[in-house]
Design a protein around this motif. Structure first.
Motif, PDB file in Angstrom:
ATOM      1  N   CYS A  36       5.227   8.169  16.644  1.00  0.00           N
ATOM      2  CA  CYS A  36       6.681   8.091  16.136  1.00  0.00           C
ATOM      3  C   CYS A  36       6.880   6.360  15.678  1.00  0.00           C
ATOM      4  N   ARG A  37       6.424   5.602  16.407  1.00  0.00           N
ATOM      5  CA  ARG A  37       6.295   4.161  15.910  1.00  0.00           C
ATOM      6  C   ARG A  37       5.449   3.957  14.643  1.00  0.00           C
ATOM      7  N   VAL A  38       4.274   4.504  14.577  1.00  0.00           N
ATOM      8  CA  VAL A  38       3.511   4.272  13.399  1.00  0.00           C
ATOM      9  C   VAL A  38       4.365   5.056  12.305  1.00  0.00           C
ATOM     10  N   TRP A  39       4.943   6.348  12.395  1.00  0.00           N
ATOM     11  CA  TRP A  39       5.664   6.957  11.443  1.00  0.00           C
ATOM     12  C   TRP A  39       7.082   6.206  10.884  1.00  0.00           C
ATOM     13  N   PHE A  40       7.721   5.491  12.007  1.00  0.00           N
ATOM     14  CA  PHE A  40       8.811   4.740  11.606  1.00  0.00           C
ATOM     15  C   PHE A  40       8.586   3.509  10.933  1.00  0.00           C
ATOM     16  N   GLU A  41       7.408   2.750  11.205  1.00  0.00           N
ATOM     17  CA  GLU A  41       7.007   1.686  10.504  1.00  0.00           C
ATOM     18  C   GLU A  41       6.861   1.995   9.147  1.00  0.00           C
ATOM     19  N   SER A  42       6.028   3.146   8.858  1.00  0.00           N
ATOM     20  CA  SER A  42       5.822   3.453   7.417  1.00  0.00           C
ATOM     21  C   SER A  42       6.867   4.053   6.627  1.00  0.00           C
ATOM     22  N   ALA A  43       7.780   4.661   7.251  1.00  0.00           N
ATOM     23  CA  ALA A  43       8.984   5.111   6.654  1.00  0.00           C
ATOM     24  C   ALA A  43       9.809   3.858   6.532  1.00  0.00           C
ATOM     25  N   ALA A  44      10.017   2.765   7.125  1.00  0.00           N
ATOM     26  CA  ALA A  44      10.876   1.727   7.082  1.00  0.00           C
ATOM     27  C   ALA A  44      10.441   0.965   5.703  1.00  0.00           C
ATOM     28  N   ALA A  45       8.807   0.889   5.671  1.00  0.00           N
ATOM     29  CA  ALA A  45       8.287   0.126   4.565  1.00  0.00           C
ATOM     30  C   ALA A  45       8.653   0.945   3.203  1.00  0.00           C
ATOM     31  N   VAL A  46       8.541   2.409   3.304  1.00  0.00           N
ATOM     32  CA  VAL A  46       8.883   3.072   2.107  1.00  0.00           C
ATOM     33  C   VAL A  46      10.177   2.711   1.641  1.00  0.00           C
ATOM     34  N   THR A  47      11.125   2.705   2.589  1.00  0.00           N
ATOM     35  CA  THR A  47      12.572   2.649   2.224  1.00  0.00           C
ATOM     36  C   THR A  47      12.706   1.222   1.795  1.00  0.00           C
TER      37      THR A  47
END
Length: 65
Positions: A36-47
Protein backbone atom coordinates in the motif's frame (compact mmCIF):
# COMPACT_ATOMS: atom_id res chain seq x y z
CA UNK A 1 -8.33 -8.25 -0.53
CA UNK A 2 -8.35 -6.13 2.63
CA UNK A 3 -6.02 -3.53 1.11
CA UNK A 4 -8.69 -2.41 -1.36
CA UNK A 5 -10.55 -0.72 1.49
CA UNK A 6 -7.40 1.11 2.57
CA UNK A 7 -6.62 2.16 -0.97
CA UNK A 8 -10.09 3.66 -1.33
CA UNK A 9 -9.49 5.67 1.83
CA UNK A 10 -6.03 6.70 0.64
CA UNK A 11 -7.50 7.81 -2.67
CA UNK A 12 -10.11 9.85 -0.80
CA UNK A 13 -7.30 11.33 1.27
CA UNK A 14 -5.51 12.49 -1.89
CA UNK A 15 -8.74 14.17 -2.98
CA UNK A 16 -9.25 15.79 0.42
CA UNK A 17 -12.35 13.69 1.07
CA UNK A 18 -11.18 11.39 3.88
CA UNK A 19 -12.17 12.09 7.47
CA UNK A 20 -9.52 12.62 10.11
CA UNK A 21 -10.15 9.18 11.61
CA UNK A 22 -9.95 7.52 8.18
CA UNK A 23 -6.70 9.32 7.44
CA UNK A 24 -5.17 8.31 10.77
CA UNK A 25 -6.21 4.69 10.32
CA UNK A 26 -4.89 4.61 6.75
CA UNK A 27 -1.56 6.11 7.86
CA UNK A 28 -1.28 3.38 10.49
CA UNK A 29 -1.98 0.78 7.81
CA UNK A 30 0.74 2.27 5.59
CA UNK A 31 3.26 1.76 8.40
CA UNK A 32 2.77 -2.00 8.14
CA UNK A 33 1.93 -2.58 4.48
CA UNK A 34 4.69 -2.12 1.92
CA UNK A 35 2.32 -2.82 -0.98
CA UNK A 36 0.00 0.00 0.00
CA UNK A 37 2.94 2.35 0.60
CA UNK A 38 4.13 1.77 -2.97
CA UNK A 39 0.58 2.17 -4.28
CA UNK A 40 0.07 5.40 -2.32
CA UNK A 41 3.36 6.91 -3.49
CA UNK A 42 2.43 6.13 -7.09
CA UNK A 43 -1.10 7.49 -6.70
CA UNK A 44 0.23 10.65 -5.05
CA UNK A 45 2.65 11.19 -7.95
CA UNK A 46 -0.16 10.79 -10.50
CA UNK A 47 -2.34 13.21 -8.53
CA UNK A 48 0.48 15.78 -8.38
CA UNK A 49 1.09 15.52 -12.13
CA UNK A 50 -2.61 15.85 -12.90
CA UNK A 51 -2.98 18.92 -10.70
CA UNK A 52 0.14 20.71 -11.89
CA UNK A 53 -0.14 20.43 -15.65
CA UNK A 54 -0.15 23.62 -17.64
CA UNK A 55 -3.54 24.84 -18.72
CA UNK A 56 -4.06 24.61 -22.47
CA UNK A 57 -4.17 27.83 -24.46
CA UNK A 58 -7.66 29.01 -25.21
CA UNK A 59 -8.79 31.79 -27.53
CA UNK A 60 -9.16 35.27 -26.05
CA UNK A 61 -12.92 35.87 -26.03
CA UNK A 62 -12.89 39.25 -24.25
CA UNK A 63 -13.91 41.18 -27.36
CA UNK A 64 -16.67 38.70 -28.20
CA UNK A 65 -18.14 38.91 -24.72
Amino acid sequence: MACERWREILSAQLDGEASRSETEAAEAHLNGCAGCRVWFESAAAVTRRARTQLAPRVPDLVEAV
